[in-house]
Design an enzyme around this catalytic site. Structure first.
Site, PDB file in Angstrom:
ATOM      1  N   LYS A  55       5.451   1.687  -3.143  1.00 31.54           N
ATOM      2  CA  LYS A  55       5.093   3.131  -3.829  1.00 31.54           C
ATOM      3  C   LYS A  55       5.502   2.909  -5.451  1.00 31.54           C
ATOM      4  CE  LYS A  55       4.500   7.474  -2.436  1.00 31.54           C
ATOM      5  NZ  LYS A  55       3.714   8.061  -1.183  1.00 31.54           N
ATOM      6  N   GLY A 104      -2.949   8.285  -4.245  1.00 33.68           N
ATOM      7  CA  GLY A 104      -2.164   9.502  -4.720  1.00 33.68           C
ATOM      8  C   GLY A 104      -1.148   9.740  -3.993  1.00 33.68           C
ATOM      9  N   ASP A 105      -0.363  10.731  -4.665  1.00 29.91           N
ATOM     10  CA  ASP A 105       0.576  11.413  -4.045  1.00 29.91           C
ATOM     11  C   ASP A 105       0.976  12.678  -4.846  1.00 29.91           C
ATOM     12  OD1 ASP A 105       3.172  10.688  -2.139  1.00 29.91           O
ATOM     13  OD2 ASP A 105       4.099  11.711  -3.632  1.00 29.91           O
ATOM     14  N   LYS A 110       0.767  -1.111   0.049  1.00 25.63           N
ATOM     15  CA  LYS A 110       0.036  -0.079  -0.094  1.00 25.63           C
ATOM     16  C   LYS A 110       0.928   1.237   0.066  1.00 25.63           C
ATOM     17  CE  LYS A 110      -4.044   2.061   0.469  1.00 25.63           C
ATOM     18  NZ  LYS A 110      -3.742   2.670  -0.788  1.00 25.63           N
ATOM     19  N   SER A 127      -6.762   5.570   3.503  1.00 25.82           N
ATOM     20  CA  SER A 127      -6.972   4.601   2.617  1.00 25.82           C
ATOM     21  C   SER A 127      -7.250   3.347   3.161  1.00 25.82           C
ATOM     22  CB  SER A 127      -5.563   4.435   1.954  1.00 25.82           C
ATOM     23  OG  SER A 127      -5.478   5.690   1.090  1.00 25.82           O
ATOM     24  N   GLN A 138       7.154   4.027   3.712  1.00 30.24           N
ATOM     25  CA  GLN A 138       5.879   3.646   3.661  1.00 30.24           C
ATOM     26  C   GLN A 138       5.644   2.479   4.674  1.00 30.24           C
ATOM     27  OE1 GLN A 138       3.834   5.389   1.602  1.00 30.24           O
ATOM     28  NE2 GLN A 138       2.119   4.658   2.838  1.00 30.24           N
TER      29      GLN A 138
END
Ligand code: NDP
Length: 451
Positions: free
Chosen positions: A132, A171-172, A96, A383, A117
């Site tokens: 990622k 998103g990022d 994720k 999320s 992450q």
């Protein structure tokens, strides 16, 4: 500990391998060093983790995918970008982590973000692993049709590596509602399934309420705890927020709702200072609807000035600084300026926005410091709540999700504080976050054997 020369030498030997295997990836090496240094404080007590070579396994992604993304622009010319997905660690759940579309993207950026992450996701207390992805595609200045064609081409390769129980991007930087929509549409068409394979979806088609606001709101909830620790609240505080994207806007919004005065915002060209307080309605219209630059804000408000000095936003005196733009945006000099000007608290909304030297200035100077992995975990936490709602085929109300987000941020804060205490470094939330996240993932990896 079974390294002949002790934990510091062990940490150094891990770092030597990381540097020799990834020599061009400065951001990745920086992110790994911080975690390895923190963990070396506790590794003496865990010889089983050294024997199991957990650190050596953690720094190697489980899988790295790189692919060609060809697309056609509005003039009919063929363009070629590069796509990435790094599936870093699945010990506690499906991979994720967001997708970043920005011209600076290369493998080292995606690996640093994916590595961070892993620990961030572990801290959220939700069952998600770390990953990622992204591309060197720049959505700025592109038409909606160009962005759509790019997203469709990107997903035409990525879809085979995803799945609601496999890997769930979000998103990022450069990937917001519009991009998630196009990516989801293509995934749905290719697989003929409507599933929770991406988060940050629209509220009418599987998205969770509060996901848009979650990173910025969560950051402010997190900082509230260490302000309280200092006997302070947001009421009347002067706040500087860098960036003017998703995280910055919602951090500013929540800080304002709680009584703070947000005086500055920025983008990669410059910053605006409005001593009367930033009017977020204007910012939202400019950035989210018209996709314009922050400079336009000063043209619309006579109380505001615009300045293009690089890093100039950190010269604005403030009580609280919230870096919400990008990595390494606060260097040692900027940190010293913030400290000299009376800054009491820093909460990282962006990923790794402070250099190691800047972090040392904050910690040595008595600034309350909330590191990104803990302070900006609200986005991925919601999320995970979106994944839960998708699995249950249910939609929770705004209040329900917001209340869960507040609970998660409190729990992350508490974990960081108590682990920092256990490590003999009270108040050092960098060590607290790294060690708490690491121990959870390390224990799961040990339980699952050498895989
Ligand atoms: P957006 O694309 O919505 O906004 C990014 C903002 O940062 C823009 O204002 C952009 O300005 C600015 N920016 C980007 N690069 C630079 C730079 N080199 N110097 C100065 N400003 C810059 O992204 P997000 O708000 O989603 O992400 C911001 C940060 O938060 C990133 O570090 C991201 O990894 C992190 N994050 C995001 C989460 C999320 O849920 N979205 C979750 C957790 C962390 P410009 O328009 O000029 O490029």
């Amino acid at each position: 500990m079974n390294h002949p020369k002790g934990s510091a030498a062990y940490a150094e030997s891990v770092m030597e391998t990381v540097i020799s295997r990834n020599p061009q990836e400065g951001e990745f090496i920086q992110a790994v060093r911080e975690v390895v240094d923190s963990v070396s404080i506790v590794i003496d007590k865990h010889p089983e983790l050294v024997r199991g070579r957990i650190l050596e396994r953690l720094v190697e992604p489980e899988r790295q995918i790189m692919f060609r993304v060809p697309w056609t622009d509005d003039k009919g010319a063929v363009q070629v970008n590069r796509g990435f997905r790094v599936q870093f660690n699945s010990a506690i759940g499906p991979y994720k982590g967001g997708l970043r579309f920005h011209p600076s993207v290369y493998l080292g950026i995606i690996k640093f973000l994916g590595f961070e992450q892993i620990f961030k996701n572990a801290l959220t207390t939700t069952p998600i692993g770390g990953g990622k992805g992204g591309s060197d595609f720049d959505p700025k200045g592109k038409s909606d049709a160009e962005v759509m064609r790019f997203c469709q081409s990107f997903m035409s390769e990525l879809f085979r590596h995803l799945g609601p129980d496999v890997d769930v991007p979000a998103g990022d930087i450069g990937v917001g509602d519009r991009e998630i929509g196009y990516l989801f549409g293509q995934y749905k068409k290719l697989t003929n399934t409507f599933s929770g394979v991406l988060t940050g979806k629209g509220a009418d088609w599987g998205g969770s309420l509060v996901r848009t606001e979650a990173t910025g709101y969560g950051l402010v909830y997190f900082v509230s705890h260490f302000l309280a620790e200092r006997g302070m609240s947001w009421e009347g505080l002067k706040v500087v927020v860098s960036g003017s994207g998703n995280v910055a806007i919602h951090a500013a919004e929540k800080a304002q709702q709680l009584g703070a005065k947000v005086v500055a915002l920025s983008d990669s060209n410059g910053y605006v200072l409005d001593e009367e307080g930033i009017k977020l309605d204007t910012v939202k219209r400019l950035k989210e609807v018209q996709r314009k630059r922050i400079k336009e804000y000063a043209a619309q408000h006579s109380s505001a000035v615009y300045d293009e000095t690089r890093g100039g936003i950190w010269t604005v005196p403030c009580d609280v600084a919230l870096p919400c733009a990008t990595q390494n945006e606060i260097d040692e000099a900027a940190a010293r300026t913030l400290l000299k000007n009376g800054c009491k608290a820093v909460g990282e909304g962006a990923n790794m926005p402070s250099t190691p030297e800047a972090i040392a200035v904050f910690l040595d100077g008595g600034v309350s410091f909330g590191p990104a992995k803990a302070a900006n975990a609200g986005g991925v936490a919601v999320s995970a709540l979106e994944m839960t709602q998708n699995s249950m085929r249910l939609n929770w109300t705004f209040e329900e999700v917001d209340s869960r987000l507040q609970g998660i941020m409190k729990s992350i804060y508490d974990q960081c504080v108590s682990v920092a205490d256990e490590c003999g470094r009270p108040g050092n939330l960098v060590i607290g976050a790294n060690v708490a996240g690491f121990m959870k993932v390390a224990n799961a990896m040990m339980a699952q054997g050498v895989v």
